[in-house]
Design an enzyme around this catalytic site. Sequence first.
Site, mmCIF file in Angstrom:
data_model
loop_
_atom_site.group_PDB
_atom_site.id
_atom_site.type_symbol
_atom_site.label_atom_id
_atom_site.label_comp_id
_atom_site.label_asym_id
_atom_site.label_seq_id
_atom_site.Cartn_x
_atom_site.Cartn_y
_atom_site.Cartn_z
ATOM 1 N N GLU A 313 0.821 -1.214 0.000
ATOM 2 C CA GLU A 313 0.000 0.000 0.000
ATOM 3 C C GLU A 313 0.856 1.265 0.000
ATOM 4 O OE1 GLU A 313 -4.129 -1.457 1.968
ATOM 5 O OE2 GLU A 313 -2.699 -0.669 3.392
ATOM 6 N N ASP A 387 -8.468 -9.105 3.839
ATOM 7 C CA ASP A 387 -8.220 -8.036 4.801
ATOM 8 C C ASP A 387 -9.282 -7.952 5.895
ATOM 9 O OD1 ASP A 387 -7.163 -5.887 6.026
ATOM 10 O OD2 ASP A 387 -7.674 -4.415 4.500
ATOM 11 N N GLU A 409 -1.933 -12.262 12.821
ATOM 12 C CA GLU A 409 -2.408 -10.891 13.030
ATOM 13 C C GLU A 409 -3.930 -10.880 12.953
ATOM 14 O OE1 GLU A 409 -0.400 -7.580 11.004
ATOM 15 O OE2 GLU A 409 -2.332 -6.598 10.697
ATOM 16 N N GLU A 415 -12.786 -2.570 11.888
ATOM 17 C CA GLU A 415 -12.760 -1.769 10.656
ATOM 18 C C GLU A 415 -13.852 -2.165 9.668
ATOM 19 O OE1 GLU A 415 -8.983 -2.036 8.659
ATOM 20 O OE2 GLU A 415 -9.754 -1.137 6.816
ATOM 21 N N HIS A 543 -15.653 -7.880 1.079
ATOM 22 C CA HIS A 543 -15.195 -6.563 0.637
ATOM 23 C C HIS A 543 -16.262 -5.783 -0.133
ATOM 24 C CE1 HIS A 543 -12.137 -3.570 0.263
ATOM 25 N NE2 HIS A 543 -11.172 -4.383 0.635
#
Length: 718
Positions: A313, A387, A409, A415, A543
């Site tokens: 990113e 993600d 992780e 989010e 997503h």
Amino acid sequence: MTTIFKILTALILTSLLLPAQGAEEDGYELWLRYRLLDHAARIALQQQATSIVLIGQPNSARPTAAVAVTELQRGLRGMLGRSVPLGSTLKNGAVVLATPDSFPDMAAFHLSPETLGSEGYLLRSTNIQGHHVTLIVANTDIGLLYGSFAWLRAIQTRTDALDRLDLRATPGVQLRVLNHWDNLDRSVERGYAGESIWNWRELPTIQDQRYVDYARANASLGINGTMLNNVNATPDILTAPWLAKVKALADVLRPYGIKVYLSVRFSTPLELGDTRTADPLDPAVIRWWQKKADEIYSLLPDFGGFLVKANSEGQPGPQNYQRTHADGANMLAAALGPHHGVLIWRAFVYADDKSADRAKEAYEQFKLLDGKFAANVLLQVKNGPIDFQPREPVHPLFGAMPKTSLMMEFQITKEYLGFATHLVYLGSLYEEVLQSDTLRQPAGAKVADIIDGSFHRKTLTGIAGVANIGSDRNWSGSEFDQANWYAFGRLAWNPHASARKIAREWVAQTFSSNPSVVTQVSDIMMMSREATVNYMTPLGLHHLMGTGNHYGPAPWVADLQRPEWNPVYYHRADRNGIGFDRTVSGSNAIAQYAPALAGLYADPRTTPEKYLLWFHHLPWDYVMPSGRSLWVELLSHYDSGIAQVEEMQARWMRLRPLIDRRRHAEVARRLERQLQEAIWWRDACIAYFQSASGLPLPEGVKPPRLSLEEYKTMRFPH
Ligand code: BDP
């Protein structure tokens, strides 16, 4: 009666009518509330807690033992309503904290402290020299602190008889860390709980009491590390003024067994103007990092290490210099190694120029580097290949890097799951991931077995959670978001633990140990994640969230610069069908899984329904195991999501008499908003997918409240 007397009587009566927890709870105390126990429990506890005895060196020389004793005193004062004295001799009912060097009698009690390692503890009710005592035994003072918290938890949750305790625990994972995505200006990337708790402007001289309470809360779970700053790091953090602030925080956290780590930007020496490149093989760059590590360790001898987001990113990394991720990681690891620091390298990468299937990219870049990383490198892999979606199959790297220490992780901040507005208990998500098989064999290759190092016999192990902690009074933005911090910590300690059991523990400590409250509230929590998957992204969809903010529904977005930023890239819905074909006829991402799993995922009939549209593009009239068409099944998932939120809401409302007023009302308001937003998700998605499929809504299915165009024009700038 005088007026004053009347008022006093009214006040007393009101307080008697209030639930046991008292009136105004604001959530600050988290799960460490230590409220007064009921009469019977108090009598029972009194007999087990007549004094606190720390054997060995006085606690003034042992900061960690001192905080253990202070916490025991605090807890007992709260729960008994009176102070428990410190003692120096054994007597009936003493709570005795002992390490083997200070307590030679230990062998006689078959306490085998060797098996406790450097952080484990043993809690045992036993007789010593004719006295009935509770022993908290550990090899180290941090073990004593963890054991003290475990004993306080046992009292609050009432799961074990206090006079017959026999609990032994050691952590399953070595590095149990929070990742704060906190910027140096106190904004928090993907933070929904106020500003960063690190008040950088006031540090190092002014230290907030919150840092201590943060440390206590983490130590109570066994969290032993914290990355203070955002993975999208700035060079400043490694300059002297900032390191002084970092040192001040580390000094506060140290007695609680918490090490500090920093996220670093790969190009730091170049951007600070100290080198002419950031090439990891350049001697000047190598020297710069070595000197920086020496400087950090001279300030912070127990500094944990660095975390790096590179070539992801837009962040710089070794690939800018035609070097590999391993070249970059190993160079930094070499600088930290002499000081026993670790280097954590993130596997969350997706390149600007490739977009055949974003889900494949991390594997493509890292698989071939297996075995190439230095011994003090951990590769930190997000739980799923895209993600932090409401649901993803596990990341294929977990089954593919036997020679690398893989660190999990998880994201604790929500989010993609409705921020701090929606009640979503993530314990269920973490458990699903940790219990997923990476090889499809009968035993021993679950993600938890990879993470705890048992499957590949790894000694360096770790798990990270992206924190949901901020400056809000209640730390996490909402009461129930505290449970996600709690669940992360408990699963980091034991990745094989049960999410439901953890939820029950949390409820007992946070709301009430009344068994009916514990059952009812934990049932709501256990429903919540599936409800969210249903109203947001059922059947393997992913997503579909709004651009940038990742909040509401936006399945129609198709105009963003990079294809993989667009929801249409992920669902691929058109007249013919819906879903991402990741089989041989599509991106073949399934080949990144072990053959037995790939075999399952190759066929929609054997693919678990929850991942169906993740792996397959199917016609709308595809017949589901229920006998319904895919179209009808999809609609029914949206409706179930709403029904589940209604059910959560109804159950919460029934709990009103049993929960303190303020927190009950706060949660109730959020659930109402969640319901409205679940309806928004359902309606917007149905409106959009209907425009794609061209199919009618079957009888009984409510049409969306607004038109697709109206959903498309809704804006949420903040
Ligand atoms: C995404 C977030 C972005 C993070 C990135 C990461 O949207 O803010 O920087 O992940 O993990 O989920 O690096």
